[in-house]
Design an enzyme around this catalytic site. Structure first.
Site, PDB file in Angstrom:
ATOM      1  N   ASP A  15     -15.635   8.415   9.496  1.00 22.67           N
ATOM      2  CA  ASP A  15     -14.565   7.435   9.317  1.00 22.67           C
ATOM      3  C   ASP A  15     -13.254   8.206   9.416  1.00 22.67           C
ATOM      4  OD1 ASP A  15     -14.564   4.351   8.007  1.00 22.67           O
ATOM      5  OD2 ASP A  15     -12.677   5.453   7.748  1.00 22.67           O
ATOM      6  N   ARG A  59       0.825  -1.218   0.000  1.00 19.40           N
ATOM      7  CA  ARG A  59       0.000   0.000   0.000  1.00 19.40           C
ATOM      8  C   ARG A  59       0.852   1.258   0.000  1.00 19.40           C
ATOM      9  NH1 ARG A  59      -5.159  -1.216   3.745  1.00 19.40           N
ATOM     10  NH2 ARG A  59      -5.757  -3.202   2.843  1.00 19.40           N
TER      11      ARG A  59
HETATM   12  C1  SAM Z   1     -13.865  -2.904   7.422  1.00 20.79           C
HETATM   13  S1  SAM Z   1     -14.467  -1.237   7.412  1.00 20.79           S
HETATM   14  C2  SAM Z   1     -16.099  -1.453   8.076  1.00 20.79           C
HETATM   15  C3  SAM Z   1     -17.117  -0.597   7.349  1.00 20.79           C
HETATM   16  C4  SAM Z   1     -18.572  -0.789   7.813  1.00 20.79           C
HETATM   17  N1  SAM Z   1     -18.751  -0.417   9.186  1.00 20.79           N
HETATM   18  C5  SAM Z   1     -19.040  -2.197   7.565  1.00 20.79           C
HETATM   19  O1  SAM Z   1     -19.175  -2.977   8.522  1.00 20.79           O
HETATM   20  O2  SAM Z   1     -19.257  -2.571   6.409  1.00 20.79           O
HETATM   21  C6  SAM Z   1     -13.572  -0.556   8.818  1.00 20.79           C
HETATM   22  C7  SAM Z   1     -13.507   0.966   8.773  1.00 20.79           C
HETATM   23  O3  SAM Z   1     -12.979   1.440  10.007  1.00 20.79           O
HETATM   24  C8  SAM Z   1     -12.249   2.620   9.733  1.00 20.79           C
HETATM   25  N2  SAM Z   1     -11.348   2.931  10.856  1.00 20.79           N
HETATM   26  C9  SAM Z   1     -10.228   2.266  11.243  1.00 20.79           C
HETATM   27  N3  SAM Z   1      -9.664   2.888  12.294  1.00 20.79           N
HETATM   28  C10 SAM Z   1     -10.445   3.963  12.577  1.00 20.79           C
HETATM   29  C11 SAM Z   1     -10.386   4.977  13.558  1.00 20.79           C
HETATM   30  N4  SAM Z   1      -9.398   5.029  14.450  1.00 20.79           N
HETATM   31  N5  SAM Z   1     -11.367   5.926  13.572  1.00 20.79           N
HETATM   32  C12 SAM Z   1     -12.389   5.875  12.662  1.00 20.79           C
HETATM   33  N6  SAM Z   1     -12.475   4.946  11.697  1.00 20.79           N
HETATM   34  C13 SAM Z   1     -11.521   3.990  11.664  1.00 20.79           C
HETATM   35  C14 SAM Z   1     -11.519   2.283   8.437  1.00 20.79           C
HETATM   36  O4  SAM Z   1     -11.091   3.429   7.762  1.00 20.79           O
HETATM   37  C15 SAM Z   1     -12.576   1.491   7.686  1.00 20.79           C
HETATM   38  O5  SAM Z   1     -13.276   2.288   6.775  1.00 20.79           O
END
Ligand code: SAM
Length: 296
Positions: free
Chosen positions: A166, A53
């Site tokens: 996010d 990445r």
């Molecule tokens: C796998 S996705 C899940 C998306 C959605 N909630 C779903 O279940 O389909 C995880 C998300 O968490 C976000 N994320 C990770 N660390 C984070 C943080 N410290 N604060 C806010 N968002 C975060 C990532 O950017 C990502 O978009």
């Protein structure tokens, strides 16, 4: 040797490895920054993923290799300007419309009817407040928006506000645009797909776009849940916090969930991912279903 794991030079910089990879020391330093800032655990098994990445960042930054990237970020003055992109690069944004569909059935069939019996009738006398707190590219909050629009079509409108946050700025930009690949559109069942998805007129363009009404139903913003305080109302009725806890260690999970509980009204509903366990954390929550919790 494939991946040079060499001691640092006198000035703290590791020499480039024989391939364009991250030395063990550089990876550990990047992992510590990522975990401290975003809570995302970066065990050594993630090194190849991170290398892949970050290589995409090299061209943007006009840097020749990952070693140059590390010198810029870790030993130079590049961290401040790179931090947002570094975090963007390492987040996993996998999501889908109607993902873990039982949660949406519970939301519409059980949670909202129960909430509407609370004083001040959320959904009628005041808006029902819904927060998707790790919304990725928006499929989760837009699924809720489509369900609430359907409810309105059925003559049973529910006043609502949906906010979606996010940490990842690229995911948020995609969410605001509301354009998705055809594979994701396949997860949208009828009649939602024909009502709320627009197909491109170009037969070679397999993307779909959400109709403006759906896009306009959700307010997006960047929020790192590791921040000490969240600029979000403290009387949310529903919080989706799904498929993010898996990236955090137990201590971080508990800290973040405590803060989220502080934004959920008593009787409000928290959804986490089906593979995420939050029992034995001494939180003010009662389990109401699979990965469904009610604020006590
Ligand atoms: C796998 S996705 C899940 C998306 C959605 N909630 C779903 O279940 O389909 C995880 C998300 O968490 C976000 N994320 C990770 N660390 C984070 C943080 N410290 N604060 C806010 N968002 C975060 C990532 O950017 C990502 O978009």
């Amino acid at each position: 040797m494939i991946d040079a794991d060499v001691p640092p030079l006198a000035d703290g910089a590791a020499p480039p490895s024989s391939r364009d990879g991250l030395s063990h020391r550089d990876f550990s330093r990047l992992a510590a920054i990522i975990e401290t800032h975003a809570g995302i655990r970066m065990p050594p098994t993630k090194r190849t993923m991170v290398e892949g990445r970050l290589r995409r960042r090299l061209r943007r930054l006009d840097l020749p290799d990952l070693n140059a990237y590390c010198r810029h970020v870790l030993d130079g003055d590049g961290l401040e300007s790179e931090l947002v992109d570094l975090i963007d690069a390492v987040t996993t944004n996998k999501t889908d419309f109607f993902r873990e569909i039982d949660h949406f059935r519970y939301l519409m069939g059980t949670a909202i009817p129960a909430l509407s019996r609370l004083p001040h009738h959320p959904g009628r006398d005041r808006p029902l407040k819904i927060w998707s707190a790790a919304c990725s590219t928006g499929a989760e909050p837009y699924t809720v928006a489509m369900l609430l629009l359907e409810q309105e079509r059925a003559g049973m409108p529910i006043r609502h506000e949906i906010i979606a946050t996010d940490i990842c700025t690229e995911a948020l930009a995609a969410a605001r645009l509301g354009v998705y690949p055809a594979e994701m559109a396949r997860m949208v069942p009828e009649p939602f797909a024909s009502r709320y998805l627009m197909r491109s007129r170009d037969p070679d363009d397999p993307t779909v776009r959400l109709v403006p009404r759906v896009r306009q139903s959700v307010r997006f913003g960047r929020l790192n849940v590791m921040e000490p305080a969240y600029p979000v109302p403290t009387d949310m009725d529903v919080i989706f916090f799904r498929n993010i806890l898996i990236y955090f260690d137990k201590t971080t999970q508990k800290k973040v969930l405590e803060k989220l509980c502080g934004h959920l009204r008593p009787g409000g509903c928290l959804f986490v991912g089906h593979s995420e366990t939050i029992t034995n954390m001494d939180l003010p929550l009662k389990q109401a279903g699979s990965a469904i919790f009610i604020r006590s």
